[in-house]
Design a protein around this motif. Structure first.
Motif, PDB file in Angstrom:
ATOM      1  N   ALA A 179       0.849  -1.195   0.000  1.00 60.19           N
ATOM      2  CA  ALA A 179       0.000   0.000   0.000  1.00 60.19           C
ATOM      3  C   ALA A 179       0.885   1.246   0.000  1.00 60.19           C
ATOM      4  O   ALA A 179       0.592   2.232  -0.690  1.00 60.19           O
ATOM      5  N   THR A 180       1.980   1.207   0.762  1.00 59.21           N
ATOM      6  CA  THR A 180       2.936   2.309   0.738  1.00 59.21           C
ATOM      7  C   THR A 180       3.571   2.424  -0.635  1.00 59.21           C
ATOM      8  O   THR A 180       3.775   3.522  -1.146  1.00 59.21           O
ATOM      9  N   TRP A 181       3.864   1.299  -1.275  1.00 59.55           N
ATOM     10  CA  TRP A 181       4.419   1.292  -2.635  1.00 59.55           C
ATOM     11  C   TRP A 181       3.464   2.019  -3.588  1.00 59.55           C
ATOM     12  O   TRP A 181       3.885   2.821  -4.415  1.00 59.55           O
ATOM     13  N   LEU A 182       2.167   1.746  -3.445  1.00 64.26           N
ATOM     14  CA  LEU A 182       1.161   2.411  -4.264  1.00 64.26           C
ATOM     15  C   LEU A 182       1.211   3.921  -4.028  1.00 64.26           C
ATOM     16  O   LEU A 182       1.231   4.709  -4.980  1.00 64.26           O
ATOM     17  N   ASP A 215      10.010   2.218  -2.726  1.00 65.88           N
ATOM     18  CA  ASP A 215      10.559   0.983  -2.160  1.00 65.88           C
ATOM     19  C   ASP A 215       9.620   0.300  -1.170  1.00 65.88           C
ATOM     20  O   ASP A 215       9.965  -0.718  -0.577  1.00 65.88           O
ATOM     21  N   GLY A 216       8.433   0.865  -0.957  1.00 66.60           N
ATOM     22  CA  GLY A 216       7.475   0.269  -0.033  1.00 66.60           C
ATOM     23  C   GLY A 216       7.755   0.560   1.423  1.00 66.60           C
ATOM     24  O   GLY A 216       7.054   0.059   2.298  1.00 66.60           O
ATOM     25  N   HIS A 217       8.756   1.401   1.708  1.00 61.54           N
ATOM     26  CA  HIS A 217       9.110   1.762   3.082  1.00 61.54           C
ATOM     27  C   HIS A 217       8.761   3.227   3.315  1.00 61.54           C
ATOM     28  O   HIS A 217       9.313   4.108   2.653  1.00 61.54           O
ATOM     29  N   GLY A 262     -12.170  -5.814  -7.347  1.00 62.51           N
ATOM     30  CA  GLY A 262     -12.244  -4.803  -6.298  1.00 62.51           C
ATOM     31  C   GLY A 262     -10.953  -4.534  -5.564  1.00 62.51           C
ATOM     32  O   GLY A 262     -10.886  -3.640  -4.733  1.00 62.51           O
ATOM     33  N   THR A 263      -9.896  -5.292  -5.842  1.00 60.58           N
ATOM     34  CA  THR A 263      -8.617  -5.132  -5.156  1.00 60.58           C
ATOM     35  C   THR A 263      -7.606  -4.451  -6.061  1.00 60.58           C
ATOM     36  O   THR A 263      -7.458  -4.831  -7.229  1.00 60.58           O
ATOM     37  N   TYR A 264      -6.900  -3.455  -5.515  1.00 54.65           N
ATOM     38  CA  TYR A 264      -5.855  -2.771  -6.284  1.00 54.65           C
ATOM     39  C   TYR A 264      -4.563  -3.578  -6.269  1.00 54.65           C
ATOM     40  O   TYR A 264      -4.208  -4.188  -5.263  1.00 54.65           O
ATOM     41  N   TYR A 265      -3.880  -3.521  -7.412  1.00 48.51           N
ATOM     42  CA  TYR A 265      -2.572  -4.141  -7.579  1.00 48.51           C
ATOM     43  C   TYR A 265      -1.597  -3.060  -8.018  1.00 48.51           C
ATOM     44  O   TYR A 265      -1.958  -2.143  -8.761  1.00 48.51           O
ATOM     45  N   VAL A 266      -0.355  -3.184  -7.571  1.00 51.21           N
ATOM     46  CA  VAL A 266       0.701  -2.236  -7.912  1.00 51.21           C
ATOM     47  C   VAL A 266       1.893  -3.050  -8.398  1.00 51.21           C
ATOM     48  O   VAL A 266       2.106  -4.181  -7.948  1.00 51.21           O
ATOM     49  N   LYS A 267       2.661  -2.480  -9.332  1.00 54.06           N
ATOM     50  CA  LYS A 267       3.846  -3.190  -9.824  1.00 54.06           C
ATOM     51  C   LYS A 267       4.973  -3.068  -8.819  1.00 54.06           C
ATOM     52  O   LYS A 267       5.433  -1.973  -8.499  1.00 54.06           O
ATOM     53  N   VAL A 268       5.399  -4.216  -8.303  1.00 55.98           N
ATOM     54  CA  VAL A 268       6.505  -4.300  -7.363  1.00 55.98           C
ATOM     55  C   VAL A 268       7.594  -5.110  -8.037  1.00 55.98           C
ATOM     56  O   VAL A 268       7.397  -6.289  -8.336  1.00 55.98           O
ATOM     57  N   ARG A 270       1.702  -6.290   3.895  1.00 55.68           N
ATOM     58  CA  ARG A 270       2.639  -7.154   3.166  1.00 55.68           C
ATOM     59  C   ARG A 270       3.469  -6.290   2.234  1.00 55.68           C
ATOM     60  O   ARG A 270       2.962  -5.373   1.597  1.00 55.68           O
ATOM     61  N   LEU A 271       4.752  -6.587   2.155  1.00 53.38           N
ATOM     62  CA  LEU A 271       5.653  -5.926   1.221  1.00 53.38           C
ATOM     63  C   LEU A 271       6.230  -6.986   0.309  1.00 53.38           C
ATOM     64  O   LEU A 271       6.860  -7.919   0.755  1.00 53.38           O
ATOM     65  N   GLY A 272       5.969  -6.834  -0.984  1.00 52.23           N
ATOM     66  CA  GLY A 272       6.481  -7.779  -1.976  1.00 52.23           C
ATOM     67  C   GLY A 272       5.491  -8.816  -2.390  1.00 52.23           C
ATOM     68  O   GLY A 272       4.373  -8.861  -1.983  1.00 52.23           O
TER      69      GLY A 272
END
Length: 197
Positions: free
Chosen positions: A83-86, A114-116, A178-184, A195-197
């Motif tokens: 979510a932070t990555w987004l 970086d998701g942090h 209904g769920t968002y996805y982000v490119k990691v 979750r990260l990754g």
């Protein structure tokens, strides 16, 4: 100063300078208010599905009002997550600036995603909040900040793609069931809070 302008169906209200004309975020809220009294009897026995907090960034219907009910992201809340990555992707799309210890501003770059949720992200978020003329300029991504960002979402388009039109670049997310996805790291991952990754 950059201006974001698309038609109402393209979902982005016109902007002028640092402030923008904003339409109401949650049209569904009116319908909920009308039916609230009818639902009170059921509410007493209904389980609280989100009692433990949000699990993923989600949405339905037109994308421009998906994020106004999201959870909180900060240095102390879901700080290491997709979510932070987004959110960092939004900062990157808007060319957000972060301030170093000497007060010098630097552009939030792709390598900063970086998701942090560290001090760079918090500082860039304050810049973003001030630019969007939000009431709270605190470096915390809550309902107001997420709700302002979703004004610049459009879609969903083919294959669930949802676009975010930033001041500098456009980026893509996916919304599937209904769920968002982000490119990691080049792969689509659920925009999960825990979750990260």
């Amino acid at each position: 100063m950059h201006h974001r302008t698309t038609d109402h169906r393209g979902t982005h209200p016109a902007t002028t300078g640092d402030t923008r004309t904003r339409r109401p975020h949650r049209l569904l809220a009116a319908a909920v208010a009308v039916t609230a009294s009818a639902g009170l009897a059921l509410a007493a026995t209904a389980p609280l599905a989100q009692a433990a907090g949000p699990h993923v960034v989600d949405g339905s219907g037109d994308a421009y009002n998906d994020w106004g009910d999201e959870g909180t992201l900060s240095r102390h809340s879901h700080a290491h997550s997709n979510a932070t990555w987004l959110w960092q992707s939004v900062l990157y799309a808007d060319g957000a600036k972060w301030r170093d210890g000497n007060g010098v501003r630097h552009t939030f770059t792709k390598s900063d995603i970086d998701g942090h949720y560290g001090w760079k992200t918090a500082s860039a978020t304050k810049w973003w909040q001030a630019r969007e003329d939000l009431e709270d300029v605190d470096g915390v991504v809550g309902k107001e900040t997420f709700g302002a960002a979703d004004d610049f979402l459009s879609g969903p388009h083919a294959n669930g793609h949802v676009d975010y039109t930033g001041h500098v670049r456009q980026i893509a997310f996916k919304r599937i069931s209904g769920t968002y996805y982000v490119k990691v790291h080049g792969q689509w991952k659920k925009a999960a809070y825990n979750r990260l990754g």
